[in-house]
Design a protein around this motif. Sequence first.
Motif, PDB file in Angstrom:
ATOM      1  N   GLY A 102       0.809  -1.201   0.000  1.00 38.71           N
ATOM      2  CA  GLY A 102       0.000   0.000   0.000  1.00 38.71           C
ATOM      3  C   GLY A 102       0.847   1.257   0.000  1.00 38.71           C
ATOM      4  O   GLY A 102       2.088   1.201  -0.033  1.00 38.71           O
ATOM      5  N   THR A 148      -8.559   1.643   3.898  1.00 32.30           N
ATOM      6  CA  THR A 148      -8.786   0.850   2.698  1.00 32.30           C
ATOM      7  C   THR A 148      -9.488   1.689   1.637  1.00 32.30           C
ATOM      8  O   THR A 148     -10.251   2.600   1.948  1.00 32.30           O
ATOM      9  CB  THR A 148      -9.646  -0.389   2.994  1.00 32.30           C
ATOM     10  N   ALA A 206      -9.817   1.096   8.441  1.00 28.07           N
ATOM     11  CA  ALA A 206      -9.854  -0.309   8.842  1.00 28.07           C
ATOM     12  C   ALA A 206      -9.347  -0.472  10.270  1.00 28.07           C
ATOM     13  O   ALA A 206      -9.921  -1.211  11.068  1.00 28.07           O
ATOM     14  CB  ALA A 206      -9.009  -1.155   7.883  1.00 28.07           C
ATOM     15  N   GLU A 240      -8.908  -2.701  -0.594  1.00 29.52           N
ATOM     16  CA  GLU A 240      -9.741  -3.465   0.336  1.00 29.52           C
ATOM     17  C   GLU A 240      -9.613  -4.974   0.137  1.00 29.52           C
ATOM     18  O   GLU A 240      -9.762  -5.744   1.095  1.00 29.52           O
ATOM     19  CB  GLU A 240     -11.202  -3.031   0.220  1.00 29.52           C
ATOM     20  N   VAL A 243      -6.692  -6.363   2.385  1.00 30.73           N
ATOM     21  CA  VAL A 243      -6.771  -6.338   3.842  1.00 30.73           C
ATOM     22  C   VAL A 243      -7.173  -7.711   4.358  1.00 30.73           C
ATOM     23  O   VAL A 243      -8.002  -8.396   3.760  1.00 30.73           O
ATOM     24  CB  VAL A 243      -7.796  -5.278   4.308  1.00 30.73           C
ATOM     25  N   ILE A 372     -15.494  -7.413   4.537  1.00 31.32           N
ATOM     26  CA  ILE A 372     -15.243  -5.999   4.284  1.00 31.32           C
ATOM     27  C   ILE A 372     -16.521  -5.292   3.856  1.00 31.32           C
ATOM     28  O   ILE A 372     -16.735  -4.113   4.168  1.00 31.32           O
ATOM     29  CB  ILE A 372     -14.128  -5.816   3.224  1.00 31.32           C
TER      30      ILE A 372
END
Length: 405
Positions: A102, A148, A206, A240, A243, A372
């Motif tokens: 990320g 995210t 998150a 996302e 994660v 999510i």
Amino acid sequence: MAKIIPFHAVRPAADKVSLVTSRSYEEYSAAELASQLDFNPFSFLHILNPAYMNQQKAGLEKRFKLVAQKYRDFKSEEILIREEKPVMFLYHIHSKTRDFIGIIAGTSIQDYQSDVIKKHEDTLQYRVELFKDYLHQTGFNTEPVLITYPDDEVLNQWIGLKRQSNPLYEFSTTKKEKHTLWKIDSDEDLAFLEKQFDAIGNVYIADGHHRSASAELLYEEDKGTGNDHLNYFMSFLIAESNVRIYEYNRIIRDLNGLSKTDFLEALGNHFWVKNKEQELWKPERKFQFGMYLDGEFYALQLKDENSFTSIADRLDAQILYDKVLHPILGITDLRNDERIDYIPGNQSITTIKEVVDEGDFEIGFMLFPTEISEIKSLADNKLIMPPKSTYIEPKFRSGLVVYEI
């Protein structure tokens, strides 16, 4: 439209990065912490815990000032160095089971306040104020908020190309993780990332609700000082789909005065209960719960899955509270009741068995991880999750990147 910015990051000298960075302070046992502080003079833990030999004698304000002084010492000794121009970073974590990648950047307090950055957890005011005071006294933060964003193919392609370039750092840890950091400092790359996130729209916290709330509180108190750094907080932005969301499992000290027979009978009002005996069983889907009691595992299946009108009420953590923990076991305060404790789902369910078998706890419950989509739906509807609903990875290494306030 989410705004991200580069910032004058502080980071370890390249030859010391593996010695400086550490896991979160709270993850170390007392023995591990003492070993790091005794034998590694470069560890960022010296900054986070500068009064470790006399910790009980140092009040919070004094301790925060010691943190600030130790941080300045690390900079003066060039253990930590400051970037000459504002930058962002691409950060990759590789473990035996998972890869995370990320962008490290500054994110906007204004976006946080206007709900462009969406939240799904409640915060405790004393913790928010405590960390706000820490930020005010020390002037830095090394724990980014994990945010995210919806998967973006153009951004994925850019990340893939960036990974082919030479990294700033590449090092391994004693946990057998490999960490790679690329500096993003070209005007072209920075402009691309800012434009790309501006087009993404909403992003979601998150992990790090207290840190972001503390940054907002500090901004509100000091915004008239002319310090532009207050307008942003450091975040680790990750797609996302990348994660990893684990559940938090529950262990309870007693059956609230009930016999095993009476307790199982009470469960039968809302669940189909199946004895799995010695099978290490854990939930396979939503509305299923695992249970360990008196040396045996049980599978609990909710009888009525269609009786919920609220998104929040459909959460497995909320169902367990509403159907079992509160009405049967008499637990009302999930944060403070000493009869309940939590084990993150990245640990084996044998951990629950061992803890219960040792006798300090009488029963354990295993949950299915939250999706999510559930987290986003809650955030979109301004709803919050029950305490200790999710344990989310990746976790950031302290001292790798520092945001100065």
